[in-house]
Design a protein around this motif. Sequence first.
Motif, PDB file in Angstrom:
ATOM      1  N   UNK A   1      49.257  38.827  17.654  1.00 25.09           N
ATOM      2  CA  UNK A   1      49.144  38.019  18.856  1.00 25.09           C
ATOM      3  C   UNK A   1      48.735  38.947  19.992  1.00 25.09           C
ATOM      4  N   UNK A   2      47.704  38.539  20.715  1.00 26.16           N
ATOM      5  CA  UNK A   2      47.169  39.331  21.817  1.00 26.16           C
ATOM      6  C   UNK A   2      47.154  38.467  23.065  1.00 26.16           C
ATOM      7  N   UNK A   3      47.660  39.033  24.152  1.00 25.52           N
ATOM      8  CA  UNK A   3      47.574  38.379  25.453  1.00 25.52           C
ATOM      9  C   UNK A   3      47.037  39.394  26.441  1.00 25.52           C
ATOM     10  N   UNK A   4      45.998  39.015  27.175  1.00 31.65           N
ATOM     11  CA  UNK A   4      45.421  39.910  28.158  1.00 31.65           C
ATOM     12  C   UNK A   4      44.891  39.143  29.345  1.00 31.65           C
ATOM     13  N   UNK A   5      44.738  39.885  30.444  1.00 26.45           N
ATOM     14  CA  UNK A   5      44.274  39.247  31.669  1.00 26.45           C
ATOM     15  C   UNK A   5      43.561  40.283  32.520  1.00 26.45           C
ATOM     16  N   UNK A   6      42.415  39.892  33.079  1.00 26.04           N
ATOM     17  CA  UNK A   6      41.727  40.731  34.035  1.00 26.04           C
ATOM     18  C   UNK A   6      41.098  39.865  35.099  1.00 26.04           C
ATOM     19  N   UNK A   7      40.871  40.451  36.255  1.00 21.25           N
ATOM     20  CA  UNK A   7      40.235  39.744  37.359  1.00 21.25           C
ATOM     21  C   UNK A   7      38.910  40.427  37.659  1.00 21.25           C
ATOM     22  N   UNK A   8      37.872  39.614  37.789  1.00 18.22           N
ATOM     23  CA  UNK A   8      36.549  40.113  38.124  1.00 18.22           C
ATOM     24  C   UNK A   8      36.075  39.420  39.401  1.00 18.22           C
ATOM     25  N   UNK A   9      35.022  39.971  39.987  1.00 17.45           N
ATOM     26  CA  UNK A   9      34.363  39.307  41.113  1.00 17.45           C
ATOM     27  C   UNK A   9      33.112  38.636  40.563  1.00 17.45           C
ATOM     28  N   UNK A  10      33.039  37.340  40.718  1.00 16.79           N
ATOM     29  CA  UNK A  10      31.911  36.584  40.166  1.00 16.79           C
ATOM     30  C   UNK A  10      30.581  37.061  40.732  1.00 16.79           C
ATOM     31  N   UNK A  11      30.576  37.451  42.022  1.00 20.38           N
ATOM     32  CA  UNK A  11      29.321  37.872  42.646  1.00 20.38           C
ATOM     33  C   UNK A  11      28.811  39.193  42.088  1.00 20.38           C
ATOM     34  N   UNK A  12      29.697  40.019  41.508  1.00 20.21           N
ATOM     35  CA  UNK A  12      29.251  41.261  40.857  1.00 20.21           C
ATOM     36  C   UNK A  12      28.332  40.964  39.673  1.00 20.21           C
ATOM     37  N   UNK A  13      28.458  39.768  39.111  1.00 18.29           N
ATOM     38  CA  UNK A  13      27.665  39.370  37.951  1.00 18.29           C
ATOM     39  C   UNK A  13      26.553  38.379  38.324  1.00 18.29           C
ATOM     40  N   UNK A  14      26.362  38.145  39.618  1.00 18.08           N
ATOM     41  CA  UNK A  14      25.319  37.216  40.047  1.00 18.08           C
ATOM     42  C   UNK A  14      25.672  35.759  39.821  1.00 18.08           C
ATOM     43  N   UNK A  15      26.944  35.462  39.613  1.00 19.04           N
ATOM     44  CA  UNK A  15      27.385  34.082  39.414  1.00 19.04           C
ATOM     45  C   UNK A  15      27.641  33.481  40.796  1.00 19.04           C
ATOM     46  N   UNK A  16      26.785  32.549  41.175  1.00 17.19           N
ATOM     47  CA  UNK A  16      26.808  31.972  42.512  1.00 17.19           C
ATOM     48  C   UNK A  16      25.623  32.498  43.296  1.00 17.19           C
ATOM     49  N   UNK A  17      24.474  31.889  43.090  1.00 15.55           N
ATOM     50  CA  UNK A  17      23.233  32.316  43.741  1.00 15.55           C
ATOM     51  C   UNK A  17      23.016  31.513  45.021  1.00 15.55           C
ATOM     52  N   UNK A  18      22.118  32.019  45.878  1.00 14.80           N
ATOM     53  CA  UNK A  18      21.758  31.305  47.100  1.00 14.80           C
ATOM     54  C   UNK A  18      22.967  31.063  47.971  1.00 14.80           C
ATOM     55  N   UNK A  19      23.132  29.804  48.406  1.00 13.58           N
ATOM     56  CA  UNK A  19      24.259  29.463  49.284  1.00 13.58           C
ATOM     57  C   UNK A  19      25.609  29.765  48.648  1.00 13.58           C
ATOM     58  N   UNK A  20      25.656  29.809  47.321  1.00 11.86           N
ATOM     59  CA  UNK A  20      26.923  30.014  46.623  1.00 11.86           C
ATOM     60  C   UNK A  20      27.332  31.483  46.539  1.00 11.86           C
ATOM     61  N   UNK A  21      26.476  32.396  47.018  1.00 16.77           N
ATOM     62  CA  UNK A  21      26.888  33.800  47.070  1.00 16.77           C
ATOM     63  C   UNK A  21      27.898  34.015  48.200  1.00 16.77           C
ATOM     64  N   UNK A  22      27.961  33.067  49.130  1.00 16.46           N
ATOM     65  CA  UNK A  22      28.990  33.067  50.173  1.00 16.46           C
ATOM     66  C   UNK A  22      30.296  32.629  49.506  1.00 16.46           C
ATOM     67  N   UNK A  23      31.343  33.402  49.690  1.00  8.32           N
ATOM     68  CA  UNK A  23      32.598  33.130  48.972  1.00  8.32           C
ATOM     69  C   UNK A  23      33.582  32.279  49.775  1.00  8.32           C
ATOM     70  N   UNK A  24      33.132  31.672  50.877  1.00  8.89           N
ATOM     71  CA  UNK A  24      34.058  30.882  51.688  1.00  8.89           C
ATOM     72  C   UNK A  24      34.427  29.541  51.037  1.00  8.89           C
ATOM     73  N   UNK A  25      33.523  28.972  50.233  1.00  7.38           N
ATOM     74  CA  UNK A  25      33.834  27.700  49.572  1.00  7.38           C
ATOM     75  C   UNK A  25      34.355  27.908  48.149  1.00  7.38           C
ATOM     76  N   UNK A  26      33.715  28.811  47.418  1.00  9.55           N
ATOM     77  CA  UNK A  26      34.162  29.149  46.068  1.00  9.55           C
ATOM     78  C   UNK A  26      34.516  30.632  46.085  1.00  9.55           C
TER      79      UNK A  26
END
Length: 187
Positions: free
Chosen positions: A148-173
Motif C-alpha cells: 500500500x502506497x500513499x503519497x502527496x505532492x503540491x505543484x504549481x499548475x502554471x509551471x506546466x503551462x496549465x492555464x493559458x491566456x487569461x487563465x494564467x492569472x491565478x486570482x480565479x483558479x
Amino acid sequence: MRVSVIVPAFALSVIGVSAPVLAADLWQVNADDSSIEFTGTQLGAEFDGKFKTFTAEIAFAPDDLAGSKVRVLIDIASADTGNADRDSQIISADWFDAGQWPTAKFETKSFVEVAPGKYEAIADLTIRDVTQEVVLPFDLEISDSKAEVEGRLTIKRTDFGVGQGQWSDTSQVGDAVTIKIDIDASR
C-alpha cells in the motif's frame, strides 16, 4: 477506472531498469483500490478531482532502491471533478490541451528512504509539453505480497503551462494543485 501494469522483461528495459529485477520486485496495481486524485481552488473554494484512467509500470524493492523504477502514464481526458463544465474546460487547449498532449507522465529517477516505511521519489513529471523534476514523499507498507502506497505532492499548475491566456492569472483558479496517490498493489 482502468489501471494496468505492464511487467514483462522487455518492458523493464524500456523503462530503464538497469539492475536485474527479480519477479518478486514487479508490482501489479489493483485498479479497484487505487487512485490518482487532485485538489485545486476555483474562486477561493477547493474542488477535488481524479484521473479515472492511468497505467503503471512498477519495479520496486526497498532493499534495491537503485534498481527500482516507476513509470505512470495518466490519461488526461479521464479527469473527473464531478462537474461537467469544469471537466470539459480541463481538457481544453487553455488548460491541459488533451487533444495535443493526451498523456501526463511521471517517471522516477531515484528513490531515497527517509525513515522506515517513508520514501521520496525523485521524478520527472511531464504535463503538456513541460517536464519538471518533482519530489513525491510517500509511505509504503508491504505485507507479504501486498503493498500500500500513499503519497502527496503540491505543484504549481502554471509551471506546466496549465492555464493559458487569461487563465494564467491565478486570482480565479489557484496556482497550487495537490496531487494524491493511493496505490494498492500485489506481486
